[in-house]
Scaffold this active site. Structure first.
Site, PDB file in Angstrom:
ATOM      1  N   GLU A 286      -9.933   2.483  -5.453  1.00  0.00           N
ATOM      2  CA  GLU A 286      -9.368   3.947  -5.161  1.00  0.00           C
ATOM      3  C   GLU A 286      -8.336   4.264  -6.154  1.00  0.00           C
ATOM      4  O   GLU A 286      -6.926   4.646  -5.600  1.00  0.00           O
ATOM      5  CB  GLU A 286      -9.088   3.951  -3.657  1.00  0.00           C
ATOM      6  CG  GLU A 286     -10.216   3.636  -2.958  1.00  0.00           C
ATOM      7  CD  GLU A 286      -9.943   3.929  -1.329  1.00  0.00           C
ATOM      8  OE1 GLU A 286     -10.848   4.409  -0.551  1.00  0.00           O
ATOM      9  OE2 GLU A 286      -8.879   3.380  -0.839  1.00  0.00           O
TER      10      GLU A 286
ATOM     11  N   HIS B   4      -2.776   3.072  -4.951  1.00  0.00           N
ATOM     12  CA  HIS B   4      -2.441   2.585  -3.570  1.00  0.00           C
ATOM     13  C   HIS B   4      -0.865   2.161  -3.900  1.00  0.00           C
ATOM     14  O   HIS B   4      -0.358   1.049  -3.192  1.00  0.00           O
ATOM     15  CB  HIS B   4      -3.034   1.609  -2.774  1.00  0.00           C
ATOM     16  CG  HIS B   4      -4.188   2.084  -2.343  1.00  0.00           C
ATOM     17  ND1 HIS B   4      -4.094   3.166  -1.168  1.00  0.00           N
ATOM     18  CD2 HIS B   4      -5.553   1.925  -2.516  1.00  0.00           C
ATOM     19  CE1 HIS B   4      -5.672   3.451  -0.814  1.00  0.00           C
ATOM     20  NE2 HIS B   4      -6.381   2.931  -1.736  1.00  0.00           N
TER      21      HIS B   4
ATOM     22  N   ASP C  23       0.923  -1.124  -0.020  1.00  0.00           N
ATOM     23  CA  ASP C  23      -0.229  -0.026  -0.074  1.00  0.00           C
ATOM     24  C   ASP C  23       0.875   1.283   0.061  1.00  0.00           C
ATOM     25  O   ASP C  23       2.083   1.198  -0.104  1.00  0.00           O
ATOM     26  CB  ASP C  23      -0.929   0.048   1.320  1.00  0.00           C
ATOM     27  CG  ASP C  23      -2.351   0.531   0.883  1.00  0.00           C
ATOM     28  OD1 ASP C  23      -2.337   1.701   0.313  1.00  0.00           O
ATOM     29  OD2 ASP C  23      -3.410  -0.154   1.013  1.00  0.00           O
TER      30      ASP C  23
HETATM   31  C1  ACM Z   1     -10.932  -0.412   0.524  1.00  0.00           C
HETATM   32  O1  ACM Z   1     -11.547  -0.540   1.769  1.00  0.00           O
HETATM   33  N1  ACM Z   1     -10.250   0.782   0.057  1.00  0.00           N
HETATM   34  C2  ACM Z   1     -11.165  -1.578  -0.174  1.00  0.00           C
END
Ligand code: ACM
Ligand code: ZN
Length: 763
Positions: free
Chosen positions: A336, A273, A200
């Site tokens: 995201e 991410h 991440d």
């Molecule tokens: C998430 O909670 N961004 C998958």
């Protein structure tokens, strides 16, 4: 095993009496509840050495975990026997059972386990463990060499094939020993997937031999956000933070999990991410600029570029990942991913032209399709967060539905498999109680019973579509979870509820029965030194104003037999009184209480803010928002209680764009000199303090005169904004003016500001 009927009758009676308590507790306390359980007369005793017969060697090994815990905690050893007639435990292969199905038949002279697979035997072993005293889950000898098991017959198999728990080791890192303990939690609750969130923005946590900088640089950050993301301004520590798993660590974890029939699914996040990877190899991003591993939470613009060299990098990384994880699934993230860099990047734009893609969403879909094609070619299936539906689903992808359940519904309608993990019910990083004493969490409110009541099969799906819902998973993101004890606190007991969602037939689920079993089940977790949350032991606390303007506190115990000790202005000890009837606070003070027992409840507190307006009649010109109405409506503002740091609690009223305009009737003319208004200031969450505070007084409730008019910045003493004056009056009108539209430079600029008020104190 010894047979009870070989002992004299009186001894049998005494032993029965001694063990009755344990038996009564155990037989009804299995978590998750099996498909069917029939209690029978009598007990079976484990003692000395236990002989096990098995007609299939692979099945014998699946009972090893039970055998070793039994030996460790009670000294009772077990070993194989070739003589079925003399065996204490008999394991039989039952060809026609489903893969995780088992039956367990406990009679006074033998225990018979039937299963088609080692998984089935393993789950029979887990059930057997739960039928033993809770201490069998510990790590020391604490059982006196003999165990009584109540006779019964269990037939059992899971409702869903995917029963998962997730752990984010990027925001905070957890050593492999804890990861293994986490896998123990999964296995003992008959769950079978561990979703290992390894990469991440805030850290890359898996060694990749071909790209050593991923861990040399990408696993370390220079500091970390302190406090909440919504705090303004953000504050950071400068403590270097890092950690990663070597490939050897990963192999140990995977092997440990396999012995417990838990599949470890690695998640390698792409294309978003990705800051930690980009910090190590800047050429992976569109701008190729050097960036740092992120020190703050959120969603960031620097993501992987759609250049050929990025795909080559991803394939090389995944090749090493595939070699480490036998899982049929690889999770590729997909959530995201902002598209701002792609819109400006010649390489990304060229890729869109070359592929005939019209939008950047289609480009993201192209990215995921390519990675799926690669992984499929290596015999792996992909799982992605529900954003992978946008721009077209990859042909064989499984969707993990997190932004509600719509992602899973859409996937199932397209005949794609889906895993349910909606934030509303499955995000165990959310708050689990409204108590002001909760440690800071990311937000949300997901109490135990909300998890328990989650139904993974959406009613809109046809019977045919329903089979695409594989099961549910609990997620633990660790932005605000810094250590192992805190992971356990967030996981338990909500994980137990989710285990039952996944395993137990829908028609067998029952809230009250679950709670009763859970109380005993928590003793197992206690034996494992698990720092579980204690809310299930807590009494319900209600308060009211009595006719003498005192705060009356009433406790409703979880169980009638619970002992609750309380004290004023300090935490209760064994010397403090036991609650028997409502307690009144006559002056400003703090009431503390805690349920006592085999497991203590959490410390609950009520702080009384006494003022002349306490318990008075109050009316509001604009009602508070439906989202934040306060536990007692307008009366919440004069109930003597403040709301603390959480605006989702019982004691706050939230006004979106509106002013708070209240009229308080003090009942008779009183001499007053101060009005203090508690408000909240979390600009990062669009919550602004009042812009202006006006106080009017009246003696007839019709004609008002203004006695104070103050503009921001208002005096604030840490509890409330206050204004002073000298008046005699019966009616007090207080107007706290909303900020209105959020000004530029703040989160939510251009939107209506929230005004939150918890108490109006007239003195
Ligand atoms: C998430 O909670 N961004 C998958
Ligand atoms: Zn690019």
């Amino acid at each position: 095993m010894k047979l009870l009927n070989k002992l004299p009758v009186t001894m049998v009676t005494i032993m029965l009496l001694l063990t009755l308590k344990t038996i009564a507790q155990n037989s009804g306390s299995l978590v998750p509840l099996p498909v069917s359980l029939t209690e029978k007369k009598g007990n079976s005793t484990l003692s000395g050495s236990v002989s096990i017969f098995c007609n299939e060697p692979s099945l014998f090994d699946a009972l090893q975990l039970f055998n070793s815990q039994l030996a460790l905690t009670s000294g009772i050893k077990s070993g194989k026997t070739a003589n079925q007639q003399q065996a204490d435990i008999i394991i039989l292969k039952q060809q026609d059972y489903k893969s995780e199905q088992y039956s367990l038949n406990i009679s006074p002279d033998k225990i018979v386990i039937k299963a088609a697979t080692p998984q089935g035997v393993f789950y029979a072993g887990q059930t057997l463990m739960q039928l033993c005293p809770p201490e069998i889950f510990g790590n020391k000898k604490s059982i006196m060499g003999k165990i009584e098991l109540p006779c019964m017959e269990i037939k059992d198999y899971p409702r869903f094939q995917y029963r998962g728990m997730h752990l984010d080791v990027c925001r905070h890192f957890f050593p492999k020993e804890f990861v293994m303990k986490y896998i123990d939690f999964i296995a003992m609750h008959k769950m079978n997937y561990f979703h290992f969130h390894l990469t991440d923005d805030q850290g890359w946590r898996i060694e990749i031999k071909k790209y050593p900088k991923l861990t040399e640089i990408g696993s370390k950050r220079k500091g970390t956000l302190i406090g909440s993301y919504s705090d303004v301004p953000h504050r950071f520590d400068t403590i270097a933070y890092g950690g990663y798993y070597t490939q050897d660590d990963i192999r140990q974890i995977v092997d440990y999990a396999a012995k417990r029939y838990v599949t470890v699914i690695p998640e390698i996040e792409m294309p978003g991410h990705a800051m930690a990877a980009i910090a190590a190899y800047p050429e992976l991003s569109c701008t190729k600029k050097q960036i740092d591993v992120s020190t703050i939470w959120g969603v960031f613009d620097d993501v992987f570029c759609n250049r050929e060299s990025t795909f080559e990098f991803m394939e090389n990384v995944l090749t090493e990942v595939i070699a480490l994880f036998p899982s049929p699934y690889i999770h590729i993230g997909g959530d995201e991913c902002p598209k701002v860099r792609w819109k400006e990047c010649p390489d990304c734009q060229n890729r869109m032209k070359e592929q005939g893609l019209k939008t950047e969403e289609e480009l993201q879909s192209y990215f995921i399709h390519r990675m799926e094609k690669f992984l499929n070619s290596k015999g792996k299936q992909i799982i992605g967060w529900d954003e992978i539906l946008e721009g077209g689903l990859a042909p064989n992808a499984t969707v993990m539905s997190w932004r509600g359940i719509d992602g899973a519904i859409a996937a199932a309608k397209e005949k794609h498999y889906a895993i349910m993990t909606p934030g509303t019910h499955c995000y165990l990083d959310h708050y689990q109680s409204l108590s002001l004493n909760e440690p800071i969490a990311i937000g949300g409110y997901t109490p135990l019973m909300k998890v328990y009541d989650f139904e993974p099969i959406p009613s809109e799906l046809t019977t045919d579509q329903q089979k695409y819902i594989l099961g549910a998973q609990g997620n633990i993101w660790t932005e605000y979870i810094l250590n192992e004890a805190h992971v356990e606190y967030m996981a338990f007991p909500r994980l137990c509820a989710l285990a039952e969602v996944n395993w137990t037939p829908r028609e067998r689920k029952n809230e009250a029965d679950f709670k009763k079993r859970l109380i005993h089940h928590l003793l197992r977790l206690k034996a494992m030194n698990v720092n579980f949350a204690k809310h299930v032991f807590d009494p319900e606390v209600t308060t009211s104003a009595n006719e003498k303007a005192e705060l009356e506190i009433t406790l409703t115990p979880m169980k009638a037999s619970d002992i609750i000790r309380y004290a004023i202005n300090h935490e209760p000890t064994d010397q403090d009184p036991i609650y028997t009837k409502p307690v009144t606070l006559t002056s400003a003070s703090t009431f503390y209480c805690r349920a006592q027992g085999e497991v203590q409840g959490s410390l609950l507190s009520v702080t009384f803010y006494k003022s002349a307006s306490f318990g008075a009649n109050i009316t509001l010109k604009h009602a508070a928002s439906d989202r934040y109405p306060g536990a007692k409506g307008a009366a919440t503002l004069v109930d003597g209680l403040k709301g603390g740091k959480r605006y989702d609690g019982q004691n706050w009223l939230g006004f979106s764009g509106d002013d708070m305009e209240a009229v308080i009737d003090l009942g008779s003319k009183k001499s007053i000199s101060e009005v203090a208004v508690g408000s909240m200031d979390i600009k990062g969450s669009w919550i602004h303090p009042p812009k202006r505070l006006q106080v009017y007084t009246s003696n007839d409730g019709i004609d008002y005169k203004i006695v104070s008019d103050a503009s921001a910045p208002l005096d604030f003493d840490g509890i409330a904004h206050s204004v002073t004056f000298k008046e005699e009056a019966r009616y007090v009108k207080v107007i706290a003016q909303n900020q209105g539209i959020i000004p530029d430079g703040f989160q939510g600029a251009g939107h209506k500001a929230w005004l939150f008020i918890d108490e109006i104190m007239v003195k």
